[in-house]
Design an enzyme around this catalytic site. Structure first.
Site, short mmCIF file in Angstrom:
data_model
loop_
_atom_site.label_atom_id
_atom_site.label_comp_id
_atom_site.label_asym_id
_atom_site.label_seq_id
_atom_site.Cartn_x
_atom_site.Cartn_y
_atom_site.Cartn_z
N ASN A 193 0.87 -1.18 0.00
CA ASN A 193 0.00 0.00 0.00
C ASN A 193 0.90 1.22 0.00
OD1 ASN A 193 -1.82 2.02 0.48
ND2 ASN A 193 -2.36 1.36 2.56
N LYS A 242 0.20 4.28 -0.44
CA LYS A 242 -0.43 5.50 0.10
C LYS A 242 -0.12 6.69 -0.82
CE LYS A 242 -0.21 3.37 4.59
NZ LYS A 242 -0.23 3.51 6.02
N HIS A 260 -9.66 1.48 4.61
CA HIS A 260 -8.43 1.73 5.37
C HIS A 260 -8.70 2.78 6.45
CE1 HIS A 260 -4.33 2.87 6.36
NE2 HIS A 260 -3.93 1.74 5.78
N GLU A 312 -7.02 5.20 7.42
CA GLU A 312 -6.71 6.58 7.01
C GLU A 312 -7.86 7.17 6.19
OE1 GLU A 312 -2.90 5.65 5.30
OE2 GLU A 312 -2.11 5.27 7.31
N GLU A 336 -5.68 -4.35 10.57
CA GLU A 336 -4.65 -3.34 10.76
C GLU A 336 -4.95 -2.51 12.00
OE1 GLU A 336 -2.48 -2.43 6.78
OE2 GLU A 336 -4.08 -0.99 7.10
N GLY A 354 2.46 2.55 10.72
CA GLY A 354 3.50 3.56 10.56
C GLY A 354 4.19 3.95 11.87
N SER A 368 3.18 -1.80 10.42
CA SER A 368 4.61 -1.88 10.71
C SER A 368 5.22 -3.26 10.45
CB SER A 368 4.91 -1.44 12.15
OG SER A 368 4.55 -0.09 12.33
P1 PGA Z 1 2.71 0.49 7.59
O1 PGA Z 1 1.27 0.71 6.94
O2 PGA Z 1 3.24 -0.81 7.09
O3 PGA Z 1 3.52 1.68 7.15
O4 PGA Z 1 2.52 0.47 9.09
C1 PGA Z 1 0.39 -0.37 6.74
C2 PGA Z 1 -0.92 0.13 6.14
O5 PGA Z 1 -1.43 1.16 6.59
O6 PGA Z 1 -1.47 -0.50 5.22
#
Ligand code: PGA
Length: 256
Positions: free
Chosen positions: A10, A12, A100, A102, A172, A178, A218
């Site tokens: 992903n 983003k 997601h 976000e 998640e 992140g 992460s």
């Molecule tokens: P990350 O993001 O691996 O940077 O923690 C995962 C995601 O939000 O899909």
């Protein structure tokens, strides 16, 4: 039941079209077809999907698949800025991430929106990767399982048993995205098992056995081995580590 593992990048809101093209070329040319036993999916921003299609379909022999990061549920019309499922299909998107955290946080997406998007995607034969996850406060209050299973039930509200065959779920935890923090593999597996149980209740045992459930938050080359040992984790939804070719391919290799 052996499920085919899956690693999804992903990206983003990262990489211009030129930068994305370079990364896709690195991924596809350096590691052609070594991942026969895992589905490797990259989800660049919309602006790089055409480049992904060109590189992956015409210029390389890799089996990397393309996904989008979001979709709008209407098929066409006066929806400024929106992208429909058939536009994604035309660019060879086989998958699309929806729900997601976000999107839920910054774009105020509701469970109902996610359900509409799931239907629109399945109507265009694109497999939705439906995300769920709890905040740190919810985890500390022991609300994780009821919360994530409710998110998934809502997202699947209009999905038939035959459509459900192509659905992928992703757990998640918001506090792990992140941040470098992760749940223990056992904690992540417990939630993934609960999502599988939900699927079993809705669609029966065979559908639940075939369902792929990803962990995201992460995940990186240093911790992937512990997650991949878990019986209910079939792969990863990877943010930060998917932006570096070597790291992402290390994760794909780990699951293959
Ligand atoms: P990350 O993001 O691996 O940077 O923690 C995962 C995601 O939000 O899909």
């Amino acid at each position: 039941m052996t499920r085919r593992p899956m690693v999804v990048g992903n990206w983003k809101m990262n990489k211009t079209n030129s930068e994305a093209t370079k990364l896709i070329q690195q991924l596809s040319f350096s590691y052609e077809n070594v991942y026969a036993a895992v589905d490797v999916v990259i989800c660049p921003p919309y602006t790089a999907l055409r480049s992904a299609q060109v590189v992956l379909r015409f210029d390389s022999k890799s089996n990397i698949l393309i996904g989008a990061q979001d979709v709008f549920w209407e098929s066409s019309g006066a929806y400024t800025g929106a992208i429909s499922a058939d536009m994604l299909k035309d660019l060879d998107c086989a998958y699309c991430i929806i729900g997601h955290s976000e999107r839920r946080e910054y774009f105020h997406e509701t469970d109902e929106d996610v359900a509409r998007k799931a239907s629109a995607l399945l109507g265009n034969k694109i497999a939705p990767i439906i995300c769920c996850g709890e905040s740190l406060a919810a985890r500390e209050n022991n609300e994780t399982l009821p919360l994530v299973t409710a998110q998934i039930r809502a997202a699947l509200a209009h999905i038939s048993a035959s459509e459900a065959e192509s659905v992928v779920l992703a757990y998640e935890p918001i506090w792990a995205i992140g941040t470098g923090r992760t749940p223990t593999p056992e904690q992540a597996d417990e939630v993934c098992a609960a999502l599988r149980d939900t699927f079993r209740e809705l669609y029966g045992p065979a559908a639940a056995d075939a369902l792929r459930v990803l962990y995201g938050g992460s995940m990186n080359p240093g911790n992937v081995d512990a997650f991949k040992e878990m019986p209910n984790i079939d792969g990863g939804l990877v943010g930060g580590a998917s932006l570096v070719a070597e790291d992402f391919l290390t994760l794909a290799k780990a699951f293959s």
